[in-house]
Design an enzyme around this catalytic site. Structure first.
Site, PDB file in Angstrom:
ATOM      1  N   CYS A 141       0.811  -1.225   0.000  1.00  0.00           N
ATOM      2  CA  CYS A 141       0.000   0.000   0.000  1.00  0.00           C
ATOM      3  C   CYS A 141       0.846   1.278   0.000  1.00  0.00           C
ATOM      4  O   CYS A 141       0.350   2.349  -0.339  1.00  0.00           O
ATOM      5  CB  CYS A 141      -0.955   0.004   1.184  1.00  0.00           C
ATOM      6  SG  CYS A 141      -2.139  -1.346   1.085  1.00  0.00           S
ATOM      7  N   HIS A 157      -3.246   7.476   2.185  1.00  0.00           N
ATOM      8  CA  HIS A 157      -3.638   6.169   1.653  1.00  0.00           C
ATOM      9  C   HIS A 157      -5.037   5.851   2.182  1.00  0.00           C
ATOM     10  O   HIS A 157      -5.353   6.114   3.342  1.00  0.00           O
ATOM     11  CB  HIS A 157      -2.643   5.101   2.101  1.00  0.00           C
ATOM     12  CG  HIS A 157      -3.108   3.707   1.823  1.00  0.00           C
ATOM     13  ND1 HIS A 157      -3.567   3.319   0.585  1.00  0.00           N
ATOM     14  CD2 HIS A 157      -3.226   2.613   2.625  1.00  0.00           C
ATOM     15  CE1 HIS A 157      -3.928   2.053   0.643  1.00  0.00           C
ATOM     16  NE2 HIS A 157      -3.737   1.601   1.865  1.00  0.00           N
ATOM     17  N   ASN A 198     -10.080   0.071  -0.560  1.00  0.00           N
ATOM     18  CA  ASN A 198      -8.624   0.157  -0.475  1.00  0.00           C
ATOM     19  C   ASN A 198      -8.037  -0.396  -1.779  1.00  0.00           C
ATOM     20  O   ASN A 198      -8.123  -1.595  -2.038  1.00  0.00           O
ATOM     21  CB  ASN A 198      -8.146  -0.662   0.734  1.00  0.00           C
ATOM     22  CG  ASN A 198      -6.638  -0.624   0.918  1.00  0.00           C
ATOM     23  OD1 ASN A 198      -5.907  -0.173   0.042  1.00  0.00           O
ATOM     24  ND2 ASN A 198      -6.168  -1.117   2.048  1.00  0.00           N
TER      25      ASN A 198
HETATM   26  O1  UT7 Z   1      -3.877  -0.870   3.376  1.00  0.00           O
HETATM   27  C1  UT7 Z   1      -3.006  -1.640   4.165  1.00  0.00           C
HETATM   28  C2  UT7 Z   1      -3.238  -1.416   5.566  1.00  0.00           C
HETATM   29  N1  UT7 Z   1      -4.450  -2.053   6.007  1.00  0.00           N
HETATM   30  C3  UT7 Z   1      -5.184  -1.439   6.889  1.00  0.00           C
HETATM   31  O2  UT7 Z   1      -4.894  -0.334   7.252  1.00  0.00           O
HETATM   32  C4  UT7 Z   1      -6.334  -2.187   7.522  1.00  0.00           C
HETATM   33  C5  UT7 Z   1      -6.320  -1.914   8.997  1.00  0.00           C
HETATM   34  N2  UT7 Z   1      -7.373  -2.531   9.729  1.00  0.00           N
HETATM   35  C6  UT7 Z   1      -8.664  -2.169   9.613  1.00  0.00           C
HETATM   36  O3  UT7 Z   1      -9.025  -1.339   8.799  1.00  0.00           O
HETATM   37  C7  UT7 Z   1      -9.657  -2.789  10.565  1.00  0.00           C
HETATM   38  O4  UT7 Z   1      -8.963  -3.503  11.575  1.00  0.00           O
HETATM   39  C8  UT7 Z   1     -10.672  -3.746   9.895  1.00  0.00           C
HETATM   40  C9  UT7 Z   1     -11.641  -2.928   9.065  1.00  0.00           C
HETATM   41  C10 UT7 Z   1      -9.931  -4.747   9.026  1.00  0.00           C
HETATM   42  C11 UT7 Z   1     -11.487  -4.479  10.966  1.00  0.00           C
HETATM   43  O5  UT7 Z   1     -12.098  -3.554  11.858  1.00  0.00           O
HETATM   44  P1  UT7 Z   1     -11.972  -3.752  13.422  1.00  0.00           P
HETATM   45  O6  UT7 Z   1     -12.807  -2.723  14.043  1.00  0.00           O
HETATM   46  O7  UT7 Z   1     -10.529  -3.799  13.773  1.00  0.00           O
HETATM   47  O8  UT7 Z   1     -12.684  -5.160  13.624  1.00  0.00           O
HETATM   48  P2  UT7 Z   1     -12.061  -6.507  14.231  1.00  0.00           P
HETATM   49  O9  UT7 Z   1     -11.078  -7.103  13.309  1.00  0.00           O
HETATM   50  O10 UT7 Z   1     -11.667  -6.254  15.628  1.00  0.00           O
HETATM   51  O11 UT7 Z   1     -13.345  -7.431  14.194  1.00  0.00           O
HETATM   52  C12 UT7 Z   1     -14.516  -7.156  15.012  1.00  0.00           C
HETATM   53  C13 UT7 Z   1     -15.542  -8.221  14.729  1.00  0.00           C
HETATM   54  C14 UT7 Z   1     -14.978  -9.639  14.776  1.00  0.00           C
HETATM   55  O12 UT7 Z   1     -15.948 -10.475  15.372  1.00  0.00           O
HETATM   56  P3  UT7 Z   1     -15.793 -10.954  16.926  1.00  0.00           P
HETATM   57  O13 UT7 Z   1     -14.474 -11.653  16.973  1.00  0.00           O
HETATM   58  O14 UT7 Z   1     -15.812  -9.659  17.694  1.00  0.00           O
HETATM   59  O15 UT7 Z   1     -16.984 -11.803  17.116  1.00  0.00           O
HETATM   60  C15 UT7 Z   1     -14.854 -10.020  13.325  1.00  0.00           C
HETATM   61  O16 UT7 Z   1     -14.929 -11.393  13.097  1.00  0.00           O
HETATM   62  O17 UT7 Z   1     -16.081  -8.058  13.413  1.00  0.00           O
HETATM   63  C16 UT7 Z   1     -16.033  -9.318  12.724  1.00  0.00           C
HETATM   64  N3  UT7 Z   1     -15.873  -9.060  11.298  1.00  0.00           N
HETATM   65  C17 UT7 Z   1     -16.919  -8.841  10.484  1.00  0.00           C
HETATM   66  N4  UT7 Z   1     -18.240  -8.795  10.704  1.00  0.00           N
HETATM   67  C18 UT7 Z   1     -19.042  -8.528   9.658  1.00  0.00           C
HETATM   68  C19 UT7 Z   1     -14.739  -8.995  10.577  1.00  0.00           C
HETATM   69  N5  UT7 Z   1     -15.019  -8.735   9.286  1.00  0.00           N
HETATM   70  C20 UT7 Z   1     -16.366  -8.632   9.200  1.00  0.00           C
HETATM   71  C21 UT7 Z   1     -17.256  -8.376   8.148  1.00  0.00           C
HETATM   72  N6  UT7 Z   1     -18.575  -8.321   8.421  1.00  0.00           N
HETATM   73  N7  UT7 Z   1     -16.840  -8.156   6.892  1.00  0.00           N
END
Ligand code: UT7
Length: 323
Positions: A113, A250, A280
């Site tokens: 990225c 980004h 992204n």
């Molecule tokens: O470009 C390169 C750099 N990349 C980034 O900058 C990405 C950085 N990370 C992020 O943007 C965020 O961490 C995400 C958008 C990927 C995830 O958001 P988050 O608020 O950190 O969520 P999380 O990973 O802590 O997940 C929370 C919950 C989980 O469920 P449990 O374990 O709490 O039951 C996930 O399984 O959300 C669940 N989850 C989803 N639910 C519905 C994960 N993906 C999804 C989804 N739909 N698509």
């Protein structure tokens, strides 16, 4: 002092749009979750016959047109991508050929990225050292082709597209009033590999592989790394957040963008956001955002523009330039 000045910009997105609601029934997700956690509402997805090189070529042609240049004027093409058409030759060489250009040099740069930031910094070094006069810098990706479409934690986040700029050597007086790249700061740390990687490759599995990400872990590091390289840009120039006309980060996640701007004290009105309609697009996200904001008249000649990215590796970096 020689400066690398932006002469043209271009962008190209696949026609096919995938909305959040299109994921419902495919993976266990919802429009509400995706919008709340990421700010993404839709993304473009490459169709049959569209590849990283074909998207990159279209963006490059636009950038050349706006620069009033032809491929004959270019002596270097750098294509930032992690989704090349083939393992080799480089996508940049493919684009060079598509442009009918058979002189000069073309190569890919892979910093995920952060690729466009790394490519602009590299182009700037070529220009400042006299090795190149006019450089086509492209960020082009088809991340849809390396996604695991059964993994809801990654497949909803990414999109395809390409953006490009033309940088040209120009005399400046060495002050912050110069047009062109004023400073660039690049960093990497391979200790973070497991947090964001592709689980395949020519020398390990002999396959292309799929993107894997521990999103929360990446998120935890993102704001700190972004502010670190922006503070380095401020320290190198004596400029600060109040001087910035446009912040073009980004586009990974709206929450990361907002948190970074808040921490740096950059006014919301100065932040260019495209993540809502592009998702992204990795190395393409910054040139796509630049092209959108320059085409609609927000970014004007003479504006101070701050770019930053953070991504797989980890890699991260910033570029401060006067448009
Ligand atoms: O470009 C390169 C750099 N990349 C980034 O900058 C990405 C950085 N990370 C992020 O943007 C965020 O961490 C995400 C958008 C990927 C995830 O958001 P988050 O608020 O950190 O969520 P999380 O990973 O802590 O997940 C929370 C919950 C989980 O469920 P449990 O374990 O709490 O039951 C996930 O399984 O959300 C669940 N989850 C989803 N639910 C519905 C994960 N993906 C999804 C989804 N739909 N698509």
């Amino acid at each position: 002092m020689i400066r690398s000045v932006v002469r043209g910009f271009g962008a190209h997105l696949p026609e096919q749009i995938m909305k959040n609601s299109d994921f419902e029934g495919v993976v266990d997700t919802s429009d509400e979750w995706i919008v709340q956690r990421t700010g993404i509402r839709q993304r473009h997805i490459a169709g049959e016959g569209e590849t990283t090189a074909s998207l990159g070529e279209m963006a490059a042609r636009q950038a050349l047109d706006r620069a009033n240049m032809t491929p004959a004027d270019i002596d270097l093409i750098i294509c930032a991508t992690s989704t090349p058409d083939n393992t080799f030759p480089a996508t940049a060489v493919n684009i060079q050929n598509r442009l009918g250009m058979h002189h000069g040099v073309a190569f890919d740069l892979q910093a995920v990225c952060s690729g466009f930031i790394f490519a602009v910094a590299t182009a700037d070094s070529y220009i400042k050292s006299g090795l190149a006069k006019r450089v086509l810098v492209i960020g082009a990706e088809t991340f849809s082709r390396i996604l695991d479409w059964n993994d809801r934690t990654t497949c909803v986040l990414f999109g395809d597209g390409a953006g490009a700029i033309v940088l040209e050597a120009a005399e400046g007086d060495g002050s912050n009033a110069d047009r062109g790249v004023l400073t660039a700061h690049l960093r990497s740390d391979g200790a973070h590999r497991e947090k964001l990687y592709v689980d395949g490759g020519p020398s390990t599995t002999g396959t292309v592989g799929h993107l894997r990400m521990q999103g929360r872990e990446v998120f935890k590091h993102a704001v700190g790394m972004i502010t670190d390289v922006i503070e380095a840009a401020y320290a190198a120039t004596g400029l600060g957040s109040d001087d910035i006309d446009w912040f073009v980060p980004h586009q990974a996640n709206r929450r990361i963008i907002d948190a970074s701007a808040r921490k740096l004290g950059i006014d919301d009105a100065k932040v260019v956001v495209t993540v809502d309609h592009h998702g992204n697009t990795s190395a393409a996200s910054i040139p796509l955002a630049l092209a959108e904001a320059a085409a609609d008249g927000r970014i004007k000649q003479g504006d101070l523009v701050l770019l930053e990215a953070m991504g797989g590796g980890f890699t991260w970096g910033s570029v401060l330039l006067r448009w």
